[in-house]
Write an enzyme that holds these catalytic residues in place. Structure first.
Site, mmCIF file in Angstrom:
data_model
loop_
_atom_site.group_PDB
_atom_site.id
_atom_site.type_symbol
_atom_site.label_atom_id
_atom_site.label_comp_id
_atom_site.label_asym_id
_atom_site.label_seq_id
_atom_site.Cartn_x
_atom_site.Cartn_y
_atom_site.Cartn_z
ATOM 1 C CB SER A 174 -0.966 -0.039 0.999
ATOM 2 O OG SER A 174 -0.343 -0.254 2.232
ATOM 3 N N GLY B 156 -2.242 -4.236 1.159
ATOM 4 C CA GLY B 156 -2.436 -5.415 2.159
ATOM 5 C C GLY B 156 -1.171 -6.502 1.682
ATOM 6 C CG ASN C 145 0.975 -5.152 4.910
ATOM 7 O OD1 ASN C 145 0.294 -4.401 5.577
ATOM 8 N ND2 ASN C 145 0.882 -4.962 3.274
ATOM 9 C CG ASP D 141 -3.852 4.836 7.842
ATOM 10 O OD1 ASP D 141 -2.927 5.847 8.112
ATOM 11 O OD2 ASP D 141 -4.323 4.069 7.094
ATOM 12 C CG HIS E 18 -1.116 3.788 4.490
ATOM 13 N ND1 HIS E 18 -2.171 3.237 5.562
ATOM 14 C CD2 HIS E 18 -0.650 2.756 3.983
ATOM 15 C CE1 HIS E 18 -2.174 2.093 5.428
ATOM 16 N NE2 HIS E 18 -1.563 1.713 4.437
#
Length: 226
Positions: free
Chosen positions: A47, A84, A115, A196, A199
């Site tokens: 991502s 992801g 991840n 979040d 990012h």
């Protein structure tokens, strides 16, 4: 819950390092056209390359493309980032991705592993998958810029040592250029992150581009002169 707690711990530690500051204005997203014969760079990652929750043209590959062009190093960036993706998932799609490029990339950016850490996967698996990914690029004679990741401190000292050493060691093994920690320019500054806190936002992407552009440009120059 385990995934969420790992994310929170990673970012709580990061956000304690620097107070939020007002973001600088984002440069205009209108980019000059890239020459048709410009060399192709494949951005193969998760991502952080895909441009998660950003508008078209605001992600790392298009902004890097614009920065390189403005600096007199034109290149066409192909965004092969998938949000992801673990290193295992990326390895599974690598051959298909490369086989379906209309023009062979002269350089690849590889940004994976975050991840894996956030899911608590064994660093040995991350290392093996990244090693296989870099080996595939080696077989196809495509040089790589490896953009690294660091483990959250809450993963423990042993995990951190096994995880954090993956990128410098594999970069040395495969003679890849290395950005030691891709998120270093933004981690800890909420003004540069999405809500979040995982990012980068559009301004944060510009900071990352500024910090990594030189490494990419040097690798591209070496690749096209081979």
């Amino acid at each position: 819950m385990r995934y969420a707690s790992l994310v929170a711990a990673f970012l709580i530690v990061g956000c304690s390092a620097e107070k939020a500051s007002d973001p600088a204005p984002v440069a205009s997203q209108a980019a000059a056209p890239v020459p048709a014969d410009a060399p192709v760079i494949l951005a193969f990652g998760d991502s952080l390359y895909a441009g998660y929750q950003l508008n078209p043209g605001e992600g790392y590959p298009p902004r890097l493309e614009a920065a390189l062009l403005a600096a007199g190093t034109p290149a066409r960036l192909v965004n092969a980032g998938v949000s992801g993706d673990t290193t295992a998932a990326a390895l599974q799609r690598l051959a298909f991705t490369l086989d379906n490029q209309p023009v062979k990339p002269v350089l690849a950016l590889v940004g994976l592993g975050g991840n894996d850490m956030l899911r608590g996967l064994p660093p040995e698996e991350t290392r093996a998958n990244l090693d296989a990914i870099l080996t595939e690029f080696d077989k196809r004679d495509i040089p790589v810029v490896l953009t690294g990741m660091l483990a959250a401190p809450n993963m423990g000292e042993s995990y951190g040592k096994r995880f954090n050493g993956i990128w410098p060691e594999l970069a040395k093994k495969h003679e890849a250029a290395l950005v030691p920690f891709f998120l270093k320019p933004v981690l800890g500054n909420k003004a540069l992150m999405l809500e979040d806190n995982v990012h980068p936002n559009a301004v944060g992407v510009e900071r990352i581009v500024a910090a990594t552009q030189g490494t990419v440009a040097a690798a591209l120059k070496a690749a096209v002169s081979k």
